[in-house]
Structures are given as C-alpha cells and as structure tokens.
Design an enzyme around this catalytic site. Structure first.
Site, mmCIF file in Angstrom:
data_model
loop_
_atom_site.group_PDB
_atom_site.id
_atom_site.type_symbol
_atom_site.label_atom_id
_atom_site.label_comp_id
_atom_site.label_asym_id
_atom_site.label_seq_id
_atom_site.Cartn_x
_atom_site.Cartn_y
_atom_site.Cartn_z
ATOM 1 N N GLY A 82 0.774 -1.239 0.000
ATOM 2 C CA GLY A 82 0.000 0.000 0.000
ATOM 3 C C GLY A 82 0.800 1.282 0.000
ATOM 4 O O GLY A 82 0.232 2.367 0.114
ATOM 5 N N TRP A 84 2.363 2.974 -2.376
ATOM 6 C CA TRP A 84 2.047 3.938 -3.443
ATOM 7 C C TRP A 84 0.699 4.606 -3.212
ATOM 8 O O TRP A 84 0.543 5.808 -3.441
ATOM 9 C CB TRP A 84 2.085 3.236 -4.808
ATOM 10 C CG TRP A 84 3.470 3.134 -5.361
ATOM 11 C CD1 TRP A 84 4.640 3.091 -4.662
ATOM 12 C CD2 TRP A 84 3.834 3.090 -6.739
ATOM 13 N NE1 TRP A 84 5.711 3.009 -5.513
ATOM 14 C CE2 TRP A 84 5.247 3.003 -6.794
ATOM 15 C CE3 TRP A 84 3.112 3.088 -7.924
ATOM 16 C CZ2 TRP A 84 5.951 2.928 -8.004
ATOM 17 C CZ3 TRP A 84 3.811 3.018 -9.135
ATOM 18 C CH2 TRP A 84 5.203 2.940 -9.165
ATOM 19 N N ASP A 100 -4.869 -6.115 -5.687
ATOM 20 C CA ASP A 100 -3.717 -6.982 -5.495
ATOM 21 C C ASP A 100 -4.216 -8.380 -5.155
ATOM 22 O O ASP A 100 -5.318 -8.545 -4.621
ATOM 23 C CB ASP A 100 -2.819 -6.465 -4.371
ATOM 24 C CG ASP A 100 -1.393 -6.993 -4.512
ATOM 25 O OD1 ASP A 100 -0.517 -6.193 -4.918
ATOM 26 O OD2 ASP A 100 -1.148 -8.184 -4.236
ATOM 27 N N ASP A 116 -7.346 -11.150 -8.718
ATOM 28 C CA ASP A 116 -6.352 -11.240 -9.784
ATOM 29 C C ASP A 116 -6.637 -10.156 -10.820
ATOM 30 O O ASP A 116 -7.720 -10.117 -11.411
ATOM 31 C CB ASP A 116 -6.428 -12.628 -10.426
ATOM 32 C CG ASP A 116 -5.326 -12.864 -11.449
ATOM 33 O OD1 ASP A 116 -4.654 -11.900 -11.860
ATOM 34 O OD2 ASP A 116 -5.158 -14.034 -11.844
ATOM 35 N N LYS A 180 6.280 -0.168 -13.202
ATOM 36 C CA LYS A 180 7.565 -0.814 -12.967
ATOM 37 C C LYS A 180 7.968 -1.566 -14.227
ATOM 38 O O LYS A 180 7.134 -2.197 -14.884
ATOM 39 C CB LYS A 180 7.459 -1.807 -11.805
ATOM 40 C CG LYS A 180 8.798 -2.480 -11.443
ATOM 41 C CD LYS A 180 8.602 -3.746 -10.644
ATOM 42 C CE LYS A 180 8.091 -3.485 -9.246
ATOM 43 N NZ LYS A 180 9.113 -2.869 -8.356
#
Length: 226
Positions: A82, A84, A100, A116, A180
């Site tokens: 958590g 971010w 998540d 998912d 990312k």
C-alpha cells in the site's frame, strides 16, 4: 523515441550493521534481512509510517512528473502493501482504487480489491468503483520469479504488456501510465504501441531503486485517446 533512464544513485551512506544471529535462516534470507537493515530508504519508510520503501520511488517520480494532485482519478495495480496508495492520498488524491492478489489493510478513502488483476471481471469493477475513467494508471506489479532467466523475462514482459493494454483501454485523454519495468524487460512492440498512444514515453530510475537492480520505471504521458 524512448528516453534512456535517468537518476539511480542510492541516498546516503551508513555504517553497515550486522544481523545479531543467523540461526535457522537461509543464506538468501540472511542477505535480504541484512540489506533491509542497512537500507536508508527502508529506515525512512519505517520512520515516516509508509508501508514500504517503494513509497519513495513514487514520491521521487511524482516530484518530476507532477501526476498526483487533488481531483485526479487513480488506479493502483499491484498495490500491496500500500505504499504507493499512501503517497497518492498524502498528495491530495481522494478518488483512488487498487487491486492486489494479497490482502491489504484499509487505506481510506481508497477502495481496495483482493483479486487477480488479469481476471476479466477486475477491470470493469475497478472503473465502477472509481466512478469513471482514470487520469492515471499506476503499476508497481512484479511477477513471482522462478530463477529461470527466459521464463522470468517472459513473465515480466507479459505483466508490463497487460498493464499497458489496460491503461490504453481505460485512460482519459491526456492521462498517464506509470509502470515498474526492467531494463530489457519490454518488447519493441509494447514501446511502439505506447509511442503511438502517448505524447511522450521514457524510462526513469529513481534513487530509491537499488543501484544494483535492473529495475526502472516506464512513464507514458499525454494519452492521445482511443
């Protein structure tokens, strides 16, 4: 054209600390714990109350990009634990949803889904909870690695591509995508598609990313619309 990564040096120098005991720990576990103990960003995160050192990656990125502000709608993919979402809320975002596979403790006013992301039902549910198209899609997702270089590369590439496809399918015009990535972890097709869809695409390596890591962040801004 994608701009090369910028930044990336670690902050501060500290005297290395050693673990008091290595009993019952595997070598990899010992290495991870030692790195955490001596990591200035991990120490700062604990002191500030952030749930992870990754919070400092987003704070640095947002200081450069100015993406987080009151009034924007944000989707956080792979938000656990958590950090971010904490940064987004701290910077005035009140309309944010995250998802998540792992359970995440509440972070009001954020809506959090435990499911998912690749489930076809997830995307529409995120948009429903958000109340409309997002201005920003964040993704700090990383796949579980198996130690086989080719397999791990494919997993990384697939996750980046899935997140990028989702962002392109839901963003408002003018919106942004921040994900990312890993140096060499995307295909030319992914970058080419983002270049067609956004005004600018580049890589940034924040200081909070460890210097010995291939981790970078892929930033696409100025979504042109569908």
């Amino acid at each position: 054209m994608v701009k090369p990564p910028t930044g990336g040096s670690e902050e501060g120098r500290v005297t290395p600390k050693r673990l008091k005991t290595a009993k019952d720990r595997t070598p990899s576990s010992q290495a991870w714990l030692s790195r955490q103990i001596n990591d200035p960003f991990a120490a700062k995160a604990r002191a500030h109350g952030y749930r992870s050192r990754a919070a400092y990656k987003l704070t640095e990125l947002d200081d450069k990009l100015k993406l987080l502000r009151p009034g924007v709608r944000v989707i956080d993919l792979g938000l656990a634990p958590g950090g971010w979402t904490q940064v987004a809320i701290e910077r005035g975002v009140t309309n944010i949803v995250g998802v998540d596979l792992l359970p995440v403790d509440p972070l009001p006013p954020a809506h959090i889904l435990e499911m998912d992301f690749t489930d076809p039902a997830c995307g529409p549910l995120l948009i429903e909870l958000l109340g409309g198209p997002p201005d920003l899609v964040l993704s700090d997702m990383a796949p579980n690695t198996v130690g086989h270089r080719r397999t791990d590369h494919l997993r990384i590439m697939t996750l980046i591509e899935t997140a990028a496809d989702f962002a392109v399918s839901v963003l408002r015009p003018g919106g942004a995508f921040l994900s990312k990535a890993f140096q060499g972890g995307e295909t030319h097709e992914i970058i080419g598609e983002l270049n067609r869809r956004f005004d600018e695409v580049r890589h940034i390596k924040p200081k909070a990313s460890r210097a010995d890591s291939s981790e970078v962040y892929l930033v696409a801004t100025g979504f042109k619309g569908r």
